[in-house]
Design a protein around this motif. Structure first.
Motif, PDB file in Angstrom:
ATOM      1  N   VAL A  30     -33.229 -41.884  -3.539  1.00 48.15           N
ATOM      2  CA  VAL A  30     -33.612 -40.487  -3.846  1.00 48.15           C
ATOM      3  C   VAL A  30     -34.435 -39.869  -2.715  1.00 48.15           C
ATOM      4  CG1 VAL A  30     -34.930 -38.999  -5.408  1.00 48.15           C
ATOM      5  CG2 VAL A  30     -33.340 -40.682  -6.347  1.00 48.15           C
ATOM      6  N   PRO A  31     -35.458 -40.553  -2.173  1.00 49.65           N
ATOM      7  CA  PRO A  31     -36.196 -39.935  -1.068  1.00 49.65           C
ATOM      8  C   PRO A  31     -35.337 -39.707   0.179  1.00 49.65           C
ATOM      9  CG  PRO A  31     -37.455 -41.751  -1.997  1.00 49.65           C
ATOM     10  CD  PRO A  31     -36.088 -41.809  -2.613  1.00 49.65           C
ATOM     11  N   GLN A  32     -34.304 -40.503   0.356  1.00 48.40           N
ATOM     12  CA  GLN A  32     -33.457 -40.390   1.543  1.00 48.40           C
ATOM     13  C   GLN A  32     -32.375 -39.311   1.410  1.00 48.40           C
ATOM     14  OE1 GLN A  32     -34.034 -42.212   4.384  1.00 48.40           O
ATOM     15  NE2 GLN A  32     -35.821 -42.991   3.287  1.00 48.40           N
ATOM     16  N   VAL A  33     -31.716 -39.268   0.237  1.00 51.20           N
ATOM     17  CA  VAL A  33     -30.531 -38.409   0.101  1.00 51.20           C
ATOM     18  C   VAL A  33     -30.598 -37.428  -1.059  1.00 51.20           C
ATOM     19  CG1 VAL A  33     -29.028 -40.092   1.229  1.00 51.20           C
ATOM     20  CG2 VAL A  33     -29.244 -40.126  -1.265  1.00 51.20           C
ATOM     21  N   GLY A  34     -31.641 -37.479  -1.877  1.00 54.85           N
ATOM     22  CA  GLY A  34     -31.745 -36.594  -3.029  1.00 54.85           C
ATOM     23  C   GLY A  34     -31.188 -37.242  -4.292  1.00 54.85           C
ATOM     24  N   ALA A  35     -31.571 -36.677  -5.418  1.00 53.32           N
ATOM     25  CA  ALA A  35     -31.238 -37.278  -6.713  1.00 53.32           C
ATOM     26  C   ALA A  35     -29.738 -37.283  -6.997  1.00 53.32           C
ATOM     27  CB  ALA A  35     -31.987 -36.552  -7.832  1.00 53.32           C
ATOM     28  N   LEU A  36     -29.067 -36.178  -6.728  1.00 52.59           N
ATOM     29  CA  LEU A  36     -27.639 -36.106  -7.048  1.00 52.59           C
ATOM     30  C   LEU A  36     -26.832 -37.067  -6.179  1.00 52.59           C
ATOM     31  CD1 LEU A  36     -25.329 -34.917  -8.663  1.00 52.59           C
ATOM     32  CD2 LEU A  36     -25.252 -33.017  -7.031  1.00 52.59           C
ATOM     33  N   MET A  37     -27.066 -37.071  -4.880  1.00 60.85           N
ATOM     34  CA  MET A  37     -26.314 -37.966  -3.994  1.00 60.85           C
ATOM     35  C   MET A  37     -26.640 -39.428  -4.302  1.00 60.85           C
ATOM     36  SD  MET A  37     -23.941 -38.317  -1.883  1.00 60.85           S
ATOM     37  CE  MET A  37     -23.627 -36.615  -1.515  1.00 60.85           C
ATOM     38  N   ALA A  38     -27.883 -39.721  -4.670  1.00 60.02           N
ATOM     39  CA  ALA A  38     -28.244 -41.092  -5.051  1.00 60.02           C
ATOM     40  C   ALA A  38     -27.443 -41.523  -6.272  1.00 60.02           C
ATOM     41  CB  ALA A  38     -29.745 -41.187  -5.324  1.00 60.02           C
ATOM     42  N   GLY A  39     -27.268 -40.612  -7.219  1.00 61.22           N
ATOM     43  CA  GLY A  39     -26.448 -40.912  -8.393  1.00 61.22           C
ATOM     44  C   GLY A  39     -24.990 -41.123  -8.039  1.00 61.22           C
ATOM     45  N   VAL A  40     -24.490 -40.320  -7.104  1.00 64.75           N
ATOM     46  CA  VAL A  40     -23.101 -40.461  -6.652  1.00 64.75           C
ATOM     47  C   VAL A  40     -22.897 -41.831  -5.988  1.00 64.75           C
ATOM     48  CG1 VAL A  40     -21.413 -39.576  -4.982  1.00 64.75           C
ATOM     49  CG2 VAL A  40     -22.686 -37.984  -6.432  1.00 64.75           C
ATOM     50  N   ILE A  41     -23.891 -42.293  -5.256  1.00 65.42           N
ATOM     51  CA  ILE A  41     -23.802 -43.595  -4.588  1.00 65.42           C
ATOM     52  C   ILE A  41     -23.905 -44.733  -5.609  1.00 65.42           C
ATOM     53  CG2 ILE A  41     -25.004 -45.152  -2.989  1.00 65.42           C
ATOM     54  CD1 ILE A  41     -25.776 -42.548  -1.416  1.00 65.42           C
ATOM     55  N   GLU A  42     -24.802 -44.597  -6.565  1.00 66.42           N
ATOM     56  CA  GLU A  42     -25.049 -45.666  -7.534  1.00 66.42           C
ATOM     57  C   GLU A  42     -23.928 -45.801  -8.567  1.00 66.42           C
ATOM     58  OE1 GLU A  42     -28.474 -47.029 -10.709  1.00 66.42           O
ATOM     59  OE2 GLU A  42     -28.110 -44.895 -10.419  1.00 66.42           O
TER      60      GLU A  42
END
Length: 131
Positions: A30-42
């Motif tokens: 989340v600190p690196q890419v933001g909450a939405l992109m972190a969710g897309v990755i996870e």
């Protein structure tokens, strides 16, 4: 219909994996890419883990596609949502804040993944019975 044991096993194993992934997501992604992109990755990672656990579940509990497998997934989803809510409350959050989080894009993405999680025992059983 014995649902509790497979639902608890499915929920517990995937929740443990998701708890670890959630820590990585929150503290590193989340600190690196933001909450939405972190969710897309996870999301694909946790869905792959769900598929692996569901494959074991289908074999171990002899789940056939249909109502029992769907019920196991639905009960596991209910347990997952209750655990999320309990964690939110334990960390000082409110039910309203938890619900608001589900309405955000990253929350909706996670909720969509949880629906797939709930369907995974049925989908896996269907695939294994076709093979």
């Amino acid at each position: 219909m014995r649902l509790a044991a497979p639902a608890l096993a499915y929920f517990g194993l995937v929740f443990a994996i998701g708890f670890g992934l959630g820590a990585v997501r929150m503290f590193w992604l989340v600190p690196q890419v933001g909450a939405l992109m972190a969710g897309v990755i996870e999301l694909p990672v946790i869905l792959f883990a769900s598929w692996l656990v569901a494959t074991w579940l289908v074999r171990h509990f002899a789940l056939a596609p249909g109502r029992r497998a769907l019920s196991v997934g639905a009960l596991a989803l209910a347990l997952l949502l209750l655990a999320e809510l309990a964690l939110t409350r334990a960390m000082g959050g409110t039910v309203a804040a938890w619900l608001d989080g589900l309405a955000r894009p990253e929350g909706l993405l996670g909720l969509a993944g949880q629906v797939v999680f709930a369907l995974m025992p049925h989908l896996t059983a269907r695939r294994s019975s076709a093979a």
